[in-house]
Scaffold this active site. Structure first.
Site, PDB file in Angstrom:
ATOM      1  N   GLY A 254       0.305   1.270  -8.397  1.00 15.43           N
ATOM      2  CA  GLY A 254      -0.774   0.569  -7.826  1.00 15.43           C
ATOM      3  C   GLY A 254      -1.809   0.139  -8.886  1.00 15.43           C
ATOM      4  O   GLY A 254      -1.641   0.385 -10.231  1.00 15.43           O
TER       5      GLY A 254
ATOM      6  N   ASP B  58     -11.544   0.419   0.097  1.00 11.74           N
ATOM      7  CA  ASP B  58     -10.496  -0.186  -0.040  1.00 11.74           C
ATOM      8  C   ASP B  58      -9.528  -0.033   1.197  1.00 11.74           C
ATOM      9  O   ASP B  58      -8.412   0.370   0.958  1.00 11.74           O
ATOM     10  CB  ASP B  58      -9.832   0.253  -1.331  1.00 11.74           C
ATOM     11  CG  ASP B  58      -8.722  -0.512  -1.942  1.00 11.74           C
ATOM     12  OD1 ASP B  58      -8.554  -1.674  -1.362  1.00 11.74           O
ATOM     13  OD2 ASP B  58      -7.895  -0.067  -2.795  1.00 11.74           O
TER      14      ASP B  58
HETATM   15  P1  ADP Z   1      -1.343   0.559  -3.235  1.00  6.02           P
HETATM   16  O1  ADP Z   1      -2.551   1.201  -2.385  1.00  6.02           O
HETATM   17  O2  ADP Z   1      -1.852  -0.621  -3.748  1.00  6.02           O
HETATM   18  O3  ADP Z   1      -0.009   0.416  -2.686  1.00  6.02           O
HETATM   19  P2  ADP Z   1      -1.133   3.134  -4.613  1.00  6.02           P
HETATM   20  O4  ADP Z   1      -1.367   3.426  -6.090  1.00  6.02           O
HETATM   21  O5  ADP Z   1      -2.395   3.678  -3.799  1.00  6.02           O
HETATM   22  O6  ADP Z   1      -1.230   1.519  -4.530  1.00  6.02           O
HETATM   23  O7  ADP Z   1       0.181   3.448  -4.097  1.00  6.02           O
HETATM   24  C1  ADP Z   1       1.167   3.290  -4.997  1.00  6.02           C
HETATM   25  C2  ADP Z   1       2.474   3.856  -3.920  1.00  6.02           C
HETATM   26  O8  ADP Z   1       2.604   5.306  -3.932  1.00  6.02           O
HETATM   27  C3  ADP Z   1       2.631   3.023  -2.710  1.00  6.02           C
HETATM   28  O9  ADP Z   1       3.862   2.690  -2.344  1.00  6.02           O
HETATM   29  C4  ADP Z   1       2.012   4.327  -1.648  1.00  6.02           C
HETATM   30  O10 ADP Z   1       2.909   3.945  -0.496  1.00  6.02           O
HETATM   31  C5  ADP Z   1       2.607   5.435  -2.469  1.00  6.02           C
HETATM   32  N1  ADP Z   1       1.670   6.595  -2.138  1.00  6.02           N
HETATM   33  C6  ADP Z   1       0.389   6.654  -2.454  1.00  6.02           C
HETATM   34  N2  ADP Z   1      -0.271   7.607  -1.919  1.00  6.02           N
HETATM   35  C7  ADP Z   1       0.828   8.427  -1.339  1.00  6.02           C
HETATM   36  C8  ADP Z   1       0.996   9.665  -0.556  1.00  6.02           C
HETATM   37  N3  ADP Z   1      -0.362  10.503  -0.384  1.00  6.02           N
HETATM   38  N4  ADP Z   1       2.015  10.025  -0.224  1.00  6.02           N
HETATM   39  C9  ADP Z   1       3.139   9.278  -0.383  1.00  6.02           C
HETATM   40  N5  ADP Z   1       3.309   8.143  -0.894  1.00  6.02           N
HETATM   41  C10 ADP Z   1       2.083   7.632  -1.450  1.00  6.02           C
END
Ligand code: ADP
Ligand code: MG
Length: 347
Positions: free
Chosen positions: A65, A176
């Protein structure tokens, strides 16, 4: 100049200098008695919540992300490890990160992701949370194009409002809130992630053609007018110039409520300039095509009020959502109730 996130999304591994001593010395919860901690890391500000980098098993990359990379990991069970691409030369950004991590420790709610700890040893900066099962709300709405009936939409929105009300009561502004930051566990339990972390994102970038603001896909439609009109190119690139507030979270919630009902983002497929202009002028997404009752649309309009002080609180939103559940029989037969919102809960 606004550019799409993808245009700038480089995967550069930066080497991060450990220029953080001056910040760490300001830490309020430094525990001088914790000898084992002191030996491990001189730069850490946590004891109870500090997870030594070497204690974590980093498994596969789950996603990427704006903030960095997210890995599935193992630390006393399955966890999600969010590694940040923070330029530790930028003390302000590093300080924001540490401050946000301090606030996570205070959170414990069914609809809020469980914060388990943080790794605060530059160049390793990461937070560890429970690993959410299922997908985020983004996938069923925008990828699989599933439709939710009203009952399920209300159920999900109510849980989001509950989690958000809790965060606000704890003095935490999400900054966000979006469908990508709401997990749906077991298809109907909403879990909010990534609250507060926006402060550490770098919106402004310098590229070959000069400075620009990074506009991640689908981001603008969650931004309240007071945020949209404050977007400007700065050298800092931090959110400290954007007036995020509890009310701006409520605006974002309105957009999530719209996504649940309409199956798309507001101002769908419109260019960034056009969204910025419309929202800044107080023009809202039209609801003419949305077949929903007046009460359902009223919630959208309240959340999208131009003036932050006119927007409801999450407590008030919970009551409004609750009222949608009451006249079940009447809703089922109402001509203004859309067909796709009348089908059975599970699609
Ligand atoms: P965004 O919110 O823009 O999708 P993130 O960096 O927050 O970017 O997340 C990247 C990916 O990691 C996403 O596909 C998200 O679903 C996954 N992800 C984030 N946090 C978790 C979590 N706590 N458990 C499982 N998957 C997660
Ligand atoms: Mg996220």
């Amino acid at each position: 100049r606004c550019v799409d996130q993808n245009e700038l999304d480089t995967d550069s591994e930066r080497t991060l200098p450990s220029k953080v001593d001056s910040i760490d010395s300001q830490a309020s919860d430094f525990d001088p008695l914790d000898q084992s901690w002191s030996r491990k890391s001189k730069t850490s500000v946590f004891s109870e919540w500090d997870i030594p980098y070497e204690d974590m098993h980093i498994l596969e990359l789950i996603g990427r992300g704006r903030l960095g990379k997210v890995f599935k990991g193992y630390w006393h069970g399955d966890v999600a490890i969010k590694q940040f691409n923070i330029d530790t030369d930028n003390e302000l950004q590093l300080h924001s990160f540490k401050q946000e991590v301090q606030t996570f420790r205070k959170t414990r709610h069914e609809n809020v992701v469980l914060f388990m700890g943080a790794c605060m040893n530059p160049p390793h900066l990461a937070i560890v949370t429970s690993l959410c099962k299922g997908s985020t709300l983004y996938s069923p709405i925008h990828v699989w194009k599933e439709t939710f009936n009203l009952q399920k939409s209300v159920l999900i929105a109510t849980q989001i409002a509950q989690g958000m009300g809790y965060l606000h009561a704890r003095g935490i502004v999400h900054k966000d809130l979006k469908s990508k930051n709401i997990f749906l566990e077991n298809r109907d339990k909403a879990v909010i992630t990534d609250f507060g972390l926006f402060s550490v994102t770098k919106l402004c970038e310098a590229d070959r053609r000069g400075n620009c603001i990074r506009i991640p896909e689908g981001w603008l439609c969650y931004l309240a007018p007071e945020l949209i009109t404050s977007l400007k190119i700065t050298n800092l690139g931090l959110d400290n110039e954007l007036p995020f507030s509890k009310s701006s979270d409520v605006y974002s919630f309105g957009t999530v409520w719209y996504e649940l009902l309409a199956g798309e983002w507001t101002f769908n497929n419109q260019p960034a300039q056009s969204i910025i202009w419309q929202v800044g002028k107080g023009i809202k997404q039209s609801l003419g095509h949305l077949q929903a009752s007046r009460d359902v649309k009223e919630i959208l309009m309240m959340c999208w009020s131009y003036h932050p002080e006119s927007r409801p609180t999450f407590g008030e939103l919970m009551k409004a959502l609750d009222r949608l559940r009451l006249p079940k029989k009447r809703l089922a037969r109402s001509p203004s109730h859309p067909l796709h919102l009348s089908r059975s809960a599970e699609s």
